[in-house]
Motif scaffolding. Sequence first.
Motif, PDB file in Angstrom:
ATOM      1  N   VAL A 198      45.371  47.732  39.918  1.00 18.67           N
ATOM      2  CA  VAL A 198      46.679  48.307  40.669  1.00 18.67           C
ATOM      3  C   VAL A 198      46.258  49.033  41.780  1.00 18.67           C
ATOM      4  O   VAL A 198      46.949  49.449  42.812  1.00 18.67           O
ATOM      5  CB  VAL A 198      47.618  48.987  39.777  1.00 18.67           C
ATOM      6  N   THR A 199      44.918  48.981  42.357  1.00 18.61           N
ATOM      7  CA  THR A 199      44.476  49.807  43.637  1.00 18.61           C
ATOM      8  C   THR A 199      45.268  49.153  45.035  1.00 18.61           C
ATOM      9  O   THR A 199      45.313  47.892  45.187  1.00 18.61           O
ATOM     10  CB  THR A 199      42.903  49.316  43.607  1.00 18.61           C
ATOM     11  N   LYS A 200      45.619  50.109  45.554  1.00 21.18           N
ATOM     12  CA  LYS A 200      46.209  49.872  46.771  1.00 21.18           C
ATOM     13  C   LYS A 200      45.231  49.798  48.024  1.00 21.18           C
ATOM     14  O   LYS A 200      44.258  50.386  47.685  1.00 21.18           O
ATOM     15  CB  LYS A 200      47.501  50.916  47.201  1.00 21.18           C
ATOM     16  N   LEU A 201      45.636  49.067  49.077  1.00 26.69           N
ATOM     17  CA  LEU A 201      44.781  48.862  50.079  1.00 26.69           C
ATOM     18  C   LEU A 201      45.417  48.957  51.353  1.00 26.69           C
ATOM     19  O   LEU A 201      46.497  48.105  51.333  1.00 26.69           O
ATOM     20  CB  LEU A 201      43.940  47.474  49.987  1.00 26.69           C
ATOM     21  N   GLY A 202      44.933  49.655  52.338  1.00 26.26           N
ATOM     22  CA  GLY A 202      45.361  49.520  53.715  1.00 26.26           C
ATOM     23  C   GLY A 202      44.303  50.346  54.649  1.00 26.26           C
ATOM     24  O   GLY A 202      43.446  50.566  54.123  1.00 26.26           O
TER      25      GLY A 202
ATOM     26  N   ALA B 147      28.470  42.767  41.155  1.00 24.36           N
ATOM     27  CA  ALA B 147      28.572  43.131  42.757  1.00 24.36           C
ATOM     28  C   ALA B 147      29.427  42.256  43.465  1.00 24.36           C
ATOM     29  O   ALA B 147      29.784  40.843  43.102  1.00 24.36           O
ATOM     30  CB  ALA B 147      27.292  42.972  43.339  1.00 24.36           C
ATOM     31  N   PRO B 148      29.784  42.758  44.557  1.00 23.37           N
ATOM     32  CA  PRO B 148      30.859  41.850  45.369  1.00 23.37           C
ATOM     33  C   PRO B 148      30.352  40.506  46.032  1.00 23.37           C
ATOM     34  O   PRO B 148      28.913  40.752  46.475  1.00 23.37           O
ATOM     35  CB  PRO B 148      31.201  42.904  46.474  1.00 23.37           C
ATOM     36  N   ALA B 149      30.663  39.482  46.024  1.00 27.86           N
ATOM     37  CA  ALA B 149      30.289  38.349  46.527  1.00 27.86           C
ATOM     38  C   ALA B 149      30.248  38.334  48.077  1.00 27.86           C
ATOM     39  O   ALA B 149      29.283  37.830  48.704  1.00 27.86           O
ATOM     40  CB  ALA B 149      31.063  36.948  46.239  1.00 27.86           C
ATOM     41  N   THR B 150      31.289  39.251  48.693  1.00 29.36           N
ATOM     42  CA  THR B 150      31.288  39.153  50.228  1.00 29.36           C
ATOM     43  C   THR B 150      31.069  40.689  50.548  1.00 29.36           C
ATOM     44  O   THR B 150      31.739  41.763  49.824  1.00 29.36           O
ATOM     45  CB  THR B 150      32.651  38.945  50.561  1.00 29.36           C
ATOM     46  N   ASP B 151      30.231  41.107  51.203  1.00 25.76           N
ATOM     47  CA  ASP B 151      29.773  42.460  51.810  1.00 25.76           C
ATOM     48  C   ASP B 151      29.857  42.708  53.208  1.00 25.76           C
ATOM     49  O   ASP B 151      29.808  41.845  53.927  1.00 25.76           O
ATOM     50  CB  ASP B 151      28.295  43.086  51.076  1.00 25.76           C
TER      51      ASP B 151
ATOM     52  N   PRO C  70      38.590  46.693  59.950  1.00 27.56           N
ATOM     53  CA  PRO C  70      39.043  45.278  59.504  1.00 27.56           C
ATOM     54  C   PRO C  70      38.093  44.846  58.508  1.00 27.56           C
ATOM     55  O   PRO C  70      38.413  44.290  57.527  1.00 27.56           O
ATOM     56  CB  PRO C  70      39.262  44.732  60.897  1.00 27.56           C
ATOM     57  N   GLU C  71      36.942  44.969  58.659  1.00 33.23           N
ATOM     58  CA  GLU C  71      35.814  44.367  57.927  1.00 33.23           C
ATOM     59  C   GLU C  71      35.875  44.811  56.533  1.00 33.23           C
ATOM     60  O   GLU C  71      35.765  44.312  55.673  1.00 33.23           O
ATOM     61  CB  GLU C  71      34.379  44.478  58.596  1.00 33.23           C
ATOM     62  N   GLN C  72      35.909  46.067  56.352  1.00 30.37           N
ATOM     63  CA  GLN C  72      36.028  46.828  55.053  1.00 30.37           C
ATOM     64  C   GLN C  72      37.290  46.303  54.510  1.00 30.37           C
ATOM     65  O   GLN C  72      37.185  46.025  53.235  1.00 30.37           O
ATOM     66  CB  GLN C  72      36.136  48.400  55.247  1.00 30.37           C
ATOM     67  N   LYS C  73      38.433  46.339  55.104  1.00 31.26           N
ATOM     68  CA  LYS C  73      39.523  45.693  54.394  1.00 31.26           C
ATOM     69  C   LYS C  73      39.504  44.405  53.612  1.00 31.26           C
ATOM     70  O   LYS C  73      39.794  44.117  52.620  1.00 31.26           O
ATOM     71  CB  LYS C  73      40.838  45.746  55.532  1.00 31.26           C
ATOM     72  N   LYS C  74      38.700  43.404  54.681  1.00 32.65           N
ATOM     73  CA  LYS C  74      38.514  42.057  54.191  1.00 32.65           C
ATOM     74  C   LYS C  74      37.335  42.197  52.887  1.00 32.65           C
ATOM     75  O   LYS C  74      37.798  41.503  51.800  1.00 32.65           O
ATOM     76  CB  LYS C  74      37.854  41.131  55.127  1.00 32.65           C
ATOM     77  N   VAL C  75      36.361  42.851  53.002  1.00 34.34           N
ATOM     78  CA  VAL C  75      35.680  43.061  51.738  1.00 34.34           C
ATOM     79  C   VAL C  75      36.097  43.584  50.495  1.00 34.34           C
ATOM     80  O   VAL C  75      35.995  42.985  49.488  1.00 34.34           O
ATOM     81  CB  VAL C  75      34.407  43.852  52.088  1.00 34.34           C
ATOM     82  N   ALA C  76      37.142  44.606  50.724  1.00 37.05           N
ATOM     83  CA  ALA C  76      37.922  45.427  49.756  1.00 37.05           C
ATOM     84  C   ALA C  76      38.996  44.167  48.808  1.00 37.05           C
ATOM     85  O   ALA C  76      38.939  44.080  47.605  1.00 37.05           O
ATOM     86  CB  ALA C  76      38.694  46.514  49.880  1.00 37.05           C
ATOM     87  N   GLU C  77      39.681  43.548  49.807  1.00 36.22           N
ATOM     88  CA  GLU C  77      40.330  42.416  49.568  1.00 36.22           C
ATOM     89  C   GLU C  77      39.865  41.293  48.741  1.00 36.22           C
ATOM     90  O   GLU C  77      40.060  40.903  47.495  1.00 36.22           O
ATOM     91  CB  GLU C  77      41.256  41.844  50.731  1.00 36.22           C
ATOM     92  N   ALA C  78      38.656  41.002  48.993  1.00 34.43           N
ATOM     93  CA  ALA C  78      37.833  39.697  48.570  1.00 34.43           C
ATOM     94  C   ALA C  78      37.094  40.384  47.229  1.00 34.43           C
ATOM     95  O   ALA C  78      37.327  39.598  46.162  1.00 34.43           O
ATOM     96  CB  ALA C  78      36.864  39.298  49.340  1.00 34.43           C
ATOM     97  N   TYR C  79      36.872  41.489  47.087  1.00 33.81           N
ATOM     98  CA  TYR C  79      36.300  42.058  45.839  1.00 33.81           C
ATOM     99  C   TYR C  79      37.403  42.443  44.736  1.00 33.81           C
ATOM    100  O   TYR C  79      37.186  41.808  43.568  1.00 33.81           O
ATOM    101  CB  TYR C  79      35.529  43.595  46.252  1.00 33.81           C
TER     102      TYR C  79
END
Length: 237
Positions: A175-179, A38-42, A151-160
């Motif tokens: 290779v998942t893109k994120l924006g 599971a993600p360490a940051t949610d 922005p919070e979703q973006k930070k969570v996804a980047e960290a995960y």
Amino acid sequence: MRSLFSRLTFAAVAGALAASSALATPTFASEEAVVIPAPATDAQAADGIQTAVIAGGCFWGVQGVYQHTGGVVSAVSGYSGGSKANANYNAVSSGSTGHAEAVEIKYDPKQISYGKILQIYFSVAHDPTQLNRQGPDTGTQYRSEIFATTPEQKKVAEAYIAQLNAAKVYKKPIVTKLGMLQAFYPAEAYHQDYLTLHPNQPYIVYNDLPKIENLKKIFAGNFIEKPTLVNAAKATN
């Protein structure tokens, strides 16, 4: 490019091959699910229904996965990444519009977190190591991409993504893109609830039903047997 015609052609060929051998046993083209941490940051649980938008190959299967996920109040197939003018299936299938086949997920954060939605996405909904393709479908419209709505979703996804890459849970890099999400455009009505309406179509059987089985097996606490359908939601609104 894989048009609806070519998907149906794939289904017909797969069905013919299966029927041609009396000794044939069912096999599935979809990749095995990967059990991941599971993600360490949610994201912090918020009041009210939240929105997540993700892309990971043909939207039929991705939509189906989240329609069987508890806490999801709607999952709609559509297009993100391009303009409103070319947000239609024929144009998107050309692979030249900038759009990806995406799914808009409305969810109750009191029942399921954004991190859990991403864990399901990276584990059973698609293979995040495939560049501009998923299984038999190729082209940028089938890319792996997260369209963050906050922005919070973006930070969570980047960290995960960083967490999963560091843990080397896949044989190849993600290779998942994120924006940030610019817009989401619902797909045509005939694409909605497709997995539920066509469970015996070989394309669905080979590529998408295994995802539902993996969801049930790996995320048993999040799995719901009765899907939350788009048409059912419209009927109650």
